[in-house]
Design a protein around this motif. Sequence first.
Motif, PDB file in Angstrom:
ATOM      1  N   MET A 292      23.627 -90.441  -5.315  1.00  9.54           N
ATOM      2  CA  MET A 292      24.059 -89.249  -6.054  1.00  9.54           C
ATOM      3  C   MET A 292      23.722 -89.384  -7.542  1.00  9.54           C
TER       4      MET A 292
ATOM      5  N   LEU B  32      25.072 -83.186  -5.254  1.00  8.40           N
ATOM      6  CA  LEU B  32      26.274 -82.567  -4.696  1.00  8.40           C
ATOM      7  C   LEU B  32      26.146 -82.392  -3.185  1.00  8.40           C
TER       8      LEU B  32
ATOM      9  N   TYR C 133      26.938 -85.593  -1.448  1.00  7.82           N
ATOM     10  CA  TYR C 133      28.383 -85.856  -1.431  1.00  7.82           C
ATOM     11  C   TYR C 133      29.022 -85.119  -0.258  1.00  7.82           C
ATOM     12  N   GLN C 134      28.656 -83.852  -0.070  1.00  5.84           N
ATOM     13  CA  GLN C 134      29.238 -83.084   1.030  1.00  5.84           C
ATOM     14  C   GLN C 134      28.850 -83.694   2.378  1.00  5.84           C
TER      15      GLN C 134
ATOM     16  N   ARG D 180      30.996 -86.768   2.892  1.00  6.56           N
ATOM     17  CA  ARG D 180      32.407 -86.363   3.081  1.00  6.56           C
ATOM     18  C   ARG D 180      32.636 -85.908   4.524  1.00  6.56           C
TER      19      ARG D 180
ATOM     20  N   GLN E 218      34.903 -89.791  -5.370  1.00  5.52           N
ATOM     21  CA  GLN E 218      35.429 -88.470  -5.760  1.00  5.52           C
ATOM     22  C   GLN E 218      35.291 -88.247  -7.262  1.00  5.52           C
TER      23      GLN E 218
ATOM     24  N   HIS F  22      31.734 -87.445  -8.059  1.00  5.53           N
ATOM     25  CA  HIS F  22      31.452 -86.064  -7.676  1.00  5.53           C
ATOM     26  C   HIS F  22      31.924 -85.099  -8.754  1.00  5.53           C
TER      27      HIS F  22
END
Length: 937
Positions: free
Chosen positions: A197, A210, A213-214, A217, A233, A236
Amino acid sequence: MKVEFGVLGPVEARLDGQDIDLGHARQRCVLAILLVDANQTLSLDQLADRVWGERQPDRASGTLRSYLSRLRTALSVTTGCALVRRSGGYALLIDEDAIDLHRFRRLLAEARSSASDEHAAGLFAEALALWRGEPFAGLDTLWLAEVRDAVRAEHFAAVLDHNDIRLRRGEHAALLTELARHADRHPLDERLAGQLMLAHYRAGRQADALQHYQRIRRRLAEDLGTDPCAALQRLHQHILTADRALALPAATGSTAPVPRQLPAAPALFTGRAAELAALSTTLGTSGDAARHAVTIAVVGGTGGIGKTALALHWAHQNLARFPDGQLYVNLRGFDPAGEPVPSSAAVHGFLIALGVAAEGIPADADAQAALYRSLVADRRMLVVLDNALDTAQVLPLLPGSPSCAVLVTSRGQLPGLVTNLGARVLPLDVLSAAEAEQLLTARLGPDRVAAEPEATAELLGHCAGFPLALSIAAGRAALQPGMPLAALAEELRETATRLRALDTGDLHASLRAVFSWSHAALDTDVATAFQLLGLAPGPDISLPAAASLIGTASAHTRELLRDLERVSLVHQHAPERYRVHDLVRLYAAERAAAEQAPQDRQAALRRLVDHYLHTAYHGEQVLGSHGRQLDLDPPARGCAPTRLTDEPAALAWFTAEHPHLLAVQRLAAQHGWHTAAWQLAWAQEGFHWRRSHLRDHLAVWQVGLDATRALGDATAQAWAHQCLGHAHTRLGGHAEALHHLDRALALTEQVNDVPGHAGTHLTLTMAHAARGDDQRALDHAQQALRLFRTLGNQVWEAHALNLAGRHHARLGQYDAAHAACTEALALFRRHQHRFGEAATLDSLGFLAHASGAHAAALEHYQQALALRREVGATYQLADTLYRLGEAHAAQAEHGLARVRWQQALDLYRAQHRAVEADQARRRLAELDERTDRGRAR
């Protein structure tokens, strides 16, 4: 003598760069265990448990002692390493830095304790470069599996630590591809996700950061039922708000970055030990105070031969030699994607990598090159210039400082670098058979390869050691794990479809495509020469034969071949002899079929056939094996046969060109050139008998007989039958011999071919002699003698006299034998026919031995031996050696007899003459028995 052990990949040991044979898998497993716990004493029970676990064989201790003894022998040639026995067991005493696993761990410890990111990055890079693949590859025990998992975890942790340093140093752009690849393999690792990231964000790709990250997750929620950790987190959130805290930290110390531009090291690299050692020798002198110029190594070879893989593997292995960085550029000298990279563009990229801001780069190309040389001066750097087109493209990219080393790869030879700058050229050839099998095993696994040994051998044969071909074949097999290797081998079996089978549709994984890049760079006349070379049969081609094939003068042909050498499409492996790799030859033949008119291809092949036919015919005349001449058609226009001046030149030419003569005769038969086909058999007669190519002689005359029948030429048919009769006689096929000779006798009488009729009687002499019928042999010799005298052919009259004399001697008619052989010897000497003179001296030796004059026999045999060696008559030489042994034995000279019989036996074996070899063995055994009886008394 430096010994090195490797377990971070297949278990191996090298002494001064040369592999040490470590034996089979179980034995290497024992060594791996000792290496992991180097300098520690391990009991036999511990070793057995680690090797076999609960499935220990009977007498496991004895088996282990055997393995340890062999390992001690294998390692006995080294220094600084000893496998010793102690009261509690065994220990491998060694400097642990000689073992890549221990060196890896030491480097990691030093890197993690270093206060300097620059220093730590170099240590991490050096440590990670030690990995050659799967640790303990090919070895499978429960204990090693546990160690392997632990070492993998250490490796992954080191990769992540190294990534953190590289991100702090601003290498986010170079890291992106590598981080994405690792993230695919470790989709739930949150630290790795954070690194990817951050690299995306610093590269200006906030959306990609981003999105990743999703992705993690969702995976964490679905697979583990958890949320990302607090640190991920926070990262992010910082990316969402474009927090300044994510900017690169301010540089400390020197403002000049350390470039690390090398692409990833090739996976599963195998072989090339000698080439790697040569690169280390050449480039290892960079920074030497005694040097005043930059060291340059050029790895040359055709496309797909593995130049880039070798260069990158060596570079990654030797990162520690170049602590100030590595520069890399693909110059795209032979690339279908576009034009070669201009030198100015490559220099511009180097300047950016060296920390020069865009606005600080001079506009003038010479000024850019000067700035580049200034920035690398006195720095220990490696510059890798991959896929260079020519010397002109490389020159502006060379540093001026002897502290740097330059590694160039190119399909061209780059002679300017050698001539003007002392570069060392390392021509890269195909892999050895062992290396090729190692590569296939590394790609497919030992079990799959071992399950189909015959298919594996066929695959290796079809790929002919060509690394790209092997990789493509292995890749296809890996993508279809259920497909038998035999099915792939069958697909590669046909030469007409082999290149199609080695075409994946990917430009960089297709032999056709890779070869086409070199072909596209050729001028029209050079391309034509290349295409025609693909049509030529045989393992290589001489300059004169190539000139006839192409239809140009030798001087111009030499220039064309030199142009093909420059781009590594042909290789001059001996003076004026050129080789084209089998797969490259297939491509050349494809291009010839596509671009050359059928009549032009036919004309080229006819010139080649005529070149061999007329040169061989002239050589046969020089050897003087026939009693008659042929009426050859003139050679095709553009064909230039070689003129052979004497016997040594003729024998040397026949020896070098023998496989080509066999192949060209088959080619002539396939094209319906029947006259050339049978005349090519005729032209090899003398060479085949002198050098004992008996089965080849039989084969060429079988083709020759078919050709004469197709022509309806009774005289030529008779000659073919006579020669087949002679060949079957020598090979012990007495019934077949008489069948052919009776047919020859009938045909020569039918067409009133008196020379042929006489020659057939002479061959019948040998046929009946081989069956033990000396009287009938003598009758045929006398009929041949009468006919040759009628013809006035004194050389063949002498041959008939010699054979008549030998069979008089066999029948006990010694006076007649002596008269005939003496007359034959005088005729041969009058006509300076040394081959016949040697045969007659041998007959006189036989006569003297049979009549009890053993001293005279020795003298005659010695003279025959010298002459037969002089004229290269190795087939007949073996018989003279055997008979010389008989003469020595008759004089009780048993030591000399043993020497001669042993020499004869060695020649008989080499000539595959089983009956004669058994006879020589029996004589030697009799001598041994006599010696044993003498000792017993």
